[in-house]
Design an enzyme around this catalytic site. Structure first.
Site, PDB file in Angstrom:
ATOM      1  N   SER A   1       0.818  -1.208   0.000  1.00 22.47           N
ATOM      2  CA  SER A   1       0.000   0.000   0.000  1.00 22.47           C
ATOM      3  C   SER A   1       0.856   1.262   0.000  1.00 22.47           C
ATOM      4  CB  SER A   1      -0.963  -0.035   1.189  1.00 22.47           C
ATOM      5  OG  SER A   1      -1.907   0.992   1.063  1.00 22.47           O
TER       6      SER A   1
ATOM      7  N   ASP B   1      -1.347   1.920  -4.171  1.00 20.23           N
ATOM      8  CA  ASP B   1      -2.173   0.782  -4.630  1.00 20.23           C
ATOM      9  C   ASP B   1      -3.627   1.190  -4.820  1.00 20.23           C
ATOM     10  OD1 ASP B   1      -2.618   1.029  -1.864  1.00 20.23           O
ATOM     11  OD2 ASP B   1      -3.173  -1.070  -1.663  1.00 20.23           O
TER      12      ASP B   1
ATOM     13  N   SER C   1      -8.171   6.898   8.238  1.00 17.43           N
ATOM     14  CA  SER C   1      -6.900   6.989   7.498  1.00 17.43           C
ATOM     15  C   SER C   1      -7.170   6.987   5.991  1.00 17.43           C
ATOM     16  CB  SER C   1      -5.965   5.855   7.898  1.00 17.43           C
ATOM     17  OG  SER C   1      -6.643   4.617   7.818  1.00 17.43           O
TER      18      SER C   1
END
EC number: 2.7.1.106
Length: 622
Positions: free
Chosen positions: A175, A334, A436
C-alpha cells in the site's frame, strides 16, 4: 578470490553443518541455503555467514512474519521474517493447505492473484515476480488461478474474488508503506480481508509447509499452464459498469467547468482513475506527469503516503495552480485510499482529513439516496459504518436522519465482513470509512477503494459548483446542521515493543493495580473501553461490545467534556497512534473554543499517558 576458491567456499557453505554456537540458527541457515533459489537473496545470507554476522542472521532467520491487520507485511530482502521469493512460496503453500481443508470445490472455483508496482533490485524482488510465484505454487497443485496480466488497484482483487466466485485471493502490495516494504494481503471468498480465526489457521498451515514443494519454484507455469487465466479485461469492464450504480449526475458531470488534478503517487492508479472519470461522463482529470507512471523508488515524495498532507502533495498543488484546477485528488500507490485538497479563496490549499471527507461522503451518499429512492424504500433499512477510531459524524447524521450507524474494530477487514453480513440480511449500506483516508461508497467492493472515491468526490464538487458552494463550505454546513466534529489524529514512532507494552500496562494499573485512570491531567474521564482485554466501563456487565483483540493494544477514553480519545498500536508499522475528537451538539458553534479544548486535551493525553521523553518516543515529523 579465484572463481574456484569462490565455488569451493559456496560448496562448503552449503554442505558444512554450521557451528555458530546456536543450534536453532545453524538449522535455519542450512534450511535457507537449501531452499532459496533466488541468487540475490541467497547471496545476502551467504555474505552474512562469510562475515560472521550472527546477530543479523538470527534476526533474519530465527523468526517468521505474522499476520497483521493486512496479512503479511515486511521489508523485502533475505530471511524468514522478510518478504521474498521463498517466504511468499511458503505462505502460498500454507494458503493452499488451508483452502484445501475449507473448500471441497477449491479446484473448480480457483484463486485470484493481483499485484502493485513495488520492487527492489538488490533482492531481485518485485510485486509482479511474487505474484507469479504465488500463482505457480497453486498451478503446480492443479488449482485454476486468475492472475492479472498487469498491475491493478488493490480493490480489484476482492472485487474479482466475488465476481469470479473464487475461494480466495491475494494482492501483493504494501500500500502506502515506505519503498523497502512489500506485503501479501489475503481476501476470503466473501471478498473481505481475512479475519480471525482464518489468519491464525493459515499461519499454522504455513509453519507445517515450510519446505518448498516440487514445482513451487516453477514460475514458468504462469506462461504454460492451461489453468492460468487473465481476468484483467473482464474485471475492469465489470468494475466500471458497477461504478454507474453510484453515479447520479452524469449529464451535469459532462458539462462541468471544474478541472481536477490527479496524482497516482508513482503507483497503479492513473489508468483506472482516467477510466472511472470517463464512466461518470467527465473530461479526464489532469495527471501529475512526474507521478503518473509506476516508480518503485517513489522518487518525488519523501514517503508514498498521501495522508501525510501538503508536504507530499507539493507537485499536485503546484500543477493545479498552473492549470487553474480547484480540486486535487491523490490516490495512494495501490489506489485503495484517497486524499483530497481544495483551493481556498485566500489562495491557500485545504487538505481534508479522512474524517472531514467522511462527513462530506456521508452527507452526499444519503442525499443521493433520498433523492433517488423508490416510494416504498425505508430509511430504517439503510446503514453506514465506520471503524471505532474514526469520527462519530456519521452517528450524528444517522440520529437526525433516521438510518443506522455501526462501529467496527479498526481495519477495513471488519467493515468488509460486517457489510457482507448486513447485505445477506437484506440491508443497504451506503457508505463506510476509516479515518486513514479509506472510503467505500456503495457495496460493489468490500474493501476501501480510492478509484471510486475519487470520482464520487469529483461528482460531488461538480454538483456543489452549480449552486456556488465549495467542498469546504459544504463541510461547514454539515457541521452546522449535525454538530461540529473536530478531530486530530497523529502518531509517535517506537521501535521497542516492550516499551509499547509497558505504556499500555501502566494505563491498566494507573493509580493502583487493575485501576484505570480517572483523570488525564485536569480532564475527568467518564468511560474507558479496553478492546485488548475486553473491558468497557460504560456497559452494564463491563464487557466490550466490540470483539476482544488481544494481539494489539487499544484503549478508548470518553471524557466528561464530550471528547473521545483512543490510543492504539498500528498493525502494520512501529507506531503508537492517537485519535481525539470533540463531538459538539449543533448549538455549540464556537469552533475556536472547541479547538482550544481539544488541543489542551491532546497535550494532556500525550504528557500524562504516553510520556514521550521518558519512553524515548519519536514525534511524527510534519
Amino acid at each position: 578470490m579465484s572463481e574456484n576458491a569462490e565455488g569451493d567456499l559456496n560448496s562448503n557453505l552449503l554442505h558444512s553443518p554450521y557451528h555458530t554456537g546456536d543450534p536453532q540458527l545453524d538449522t535455519a541457515i542450512e534450511q535457507w541455503l537449501r531452499w532459496d533459489k533466488n541468487p540475490k537473496t541467497k547471496e545476502q545470507i551467504e555474505n552474512l555467514i562469510r562475515n560472521g554476522m550472527n546477530k543479523e542472521l538470527r534476526d533474519r532467520l530465527c523468526c517468521r512474519m505474522t499476520f497483521g491487520t493486512a496479512g503479511l507485511r515486511s521489508a523485502m530482502g533475505a530471511g524468514f521474517c522478510y518478504i521474498n521469493d521463498l517466504t511468499v512460496i511458503q505462505s502460498t503453500q500454507g494458503m493452499y493447505k488451508y483452502l484445501e481443508r475449507c473448500f471441497s470445490d477449491f479446484k473448480q472455483r480457483g484463486f485470484v492473484v493481483g499485484y502493485d508496482t513495488r520492487g527492489q533490485v538488490t533482492s531481485s524482488c518485485s510485486s509482479q515476480r511474487l505474484a507469479e510465484l504465488t500463482a505457480a505454487v497453486l498451478l503446480a497443485k492443479d488449482v485454476p488461478v486468475y492472475l492479472f496480466s498487469r498491475y491493478v488497484p488493490t480493490p480489484f482483487v476482492p472485487y474479482a474474488v466475488q465476481e469470479l466466485k473464487a475461494v480466495a485471493g491475494v494482492m501483493i502490495t504494501a500500500s502506502h508503506n515506505r519503498k523497502e516494504d512489500n506485503g501479501y494481503k489475503v481476501y476470503w471468498e466473501n471478498g473481505a480481508q481475512i479475519t480471525s480465526p482464518h489468519d491464525k489457521e493459515i499461519l499454522k498451515c504455513i509453519e507445517e509447509c515450510v519446505e518448498p514443494w516440487h514445482g513451487s519454484w516453477n514460475d514458468n507455469l504462469v506462461n504454460t499452464s492451461p489453468l492460468k487465466r487473465d481476468p484483467l479485461q473482464d474485471i475492469c469492464r465489470r468494475y466500471m459498469e458497477d461504478l454507474k450504480k453510484i453515479c447520479f449526475y452524469r449529464e451535469l458531470n459532462s458539462q462541468t467547468t471544474l478541472k481536477f488534478v490527479h496524482s497516482s503517487f508513482h503507483g497503479v492508479g492513473h489508468d483506472y482513475v482516467q477510466l472511472a472519470f470517463q464512466v461518470f461522463g467527465f473530461k479526464p482529470p489532469i495527471p501529475v506527469p512526474e507521478q503518473k507512471d509506476p516508480d518503485p523508488d517513489f522518487s518525488t515524495v519523501k514517503c508514498p503516503n498521501p495522508e501525510e498532507g501538503e508536504s507530499v502533495l507539493e507537485l499536485s498543488l503546484r500543477l493545479a495552480e498552473k492549470e487553474n484546477a480547484r480540486v486535487v485528488l491523490a490516490t495512494d500507490p495501490d489506489a485503495d485510499r484517497l486524499a483530497v485538497a481544495e483551493l481556498q479563496e485566500n489562495g491557500n490549499w485545504k487538505v481534508f482529513t479522512g474524517n472531514e471527507l467522511a462527513a462530506l461522503f456521508g452527507w452526499w451518499m444519503f442525499d443521493c439516496w433520498r433523492k433517488n429512492k423508490s416510494r416504498n424504500a425505508d430509511v430504517k433499512n439503510i446503514y453506514m459504518l465506520a471503524t471505532t477510531v474514526s469520527s462519530k459524524i456519521l452517528k450524528a447524521i444517522a440520529l437526525k436522519e433516521g438510518f443506522h450507524f455501526e462501529e467496527t474494530l479498526p481495519g477495513f477487514k471488519w467493515i468488509g465482513s460486517r457489510i457482507k453480513n448486513l447485505l445477506e440480511n437484506g440491508k443497504e449500506v451506503l457508505f463506510s470509512f476509516e479515518e486513514s483516508i479509506g472510503f467505500l461508497c456503495g457495496t460493489s467492493v468490500l474493501d476501501k477503494d480510492g478509484v471510486s472515491a475519487a470520482v464520487v468526490v469529483a461528482e460531488m464538487a461538480s454538483y456543489l459548483e452549480t449552486v456556488n458552494i465549495t467542498l469546504t463550505q459544504q463541510l461547514i454546513k454539515i457541521y452546522e446542521k449535525y454538530g461540529y466534529h473536530l478531530s486530530k489524529t497523529s502518531y509517535f514512532l517506537c521501535y521497542d515493543p516492550p516499551t509499547i507494552k509497558s505504556i499500555f500496562e501502566r494505563l491498566r494499573n494507573f493509580d493502583s493495580p487493575k485501576e484505570y485512570p480517572k483523570f488525564c491531567g485536569t480532564f475527568a474521564i467518564l468511560h474507558i473501553r479496553d478492546v485488548t482485554t475486553g473491558y468497557d466501563s460504560s456497559q452494564p456487565n463491563k464487557k466490550s461490545v466490540l470483539p476482544v483483540s488481544k494481539n494489539s493494544q487499544m484503549i478508548t477514553f470518553t471524557f466528561q467534556n464530550g471528547c473521545v480519545a483512543t490510543l492504539r498500536t498500528s498493525g502494520t508499522e512501529p507506531k503508537i497512534k492517537y485519535y481525539a475528537e470533540m463531538c459538539a451538539s449543533p448549538e455549540q458553534s464556537d469552533t475556536a473554543l472547541l479547538e482550544e479544548e481539544l488541543k489542551k486535551l491532546i497535550e494532556a493525553l500525550i504528557e500524562n499517558f504516553l510520556e514521550p521523553s521518558k519512553n524515548g518516543l519519536i514525534w511524527r515529523s510534519v
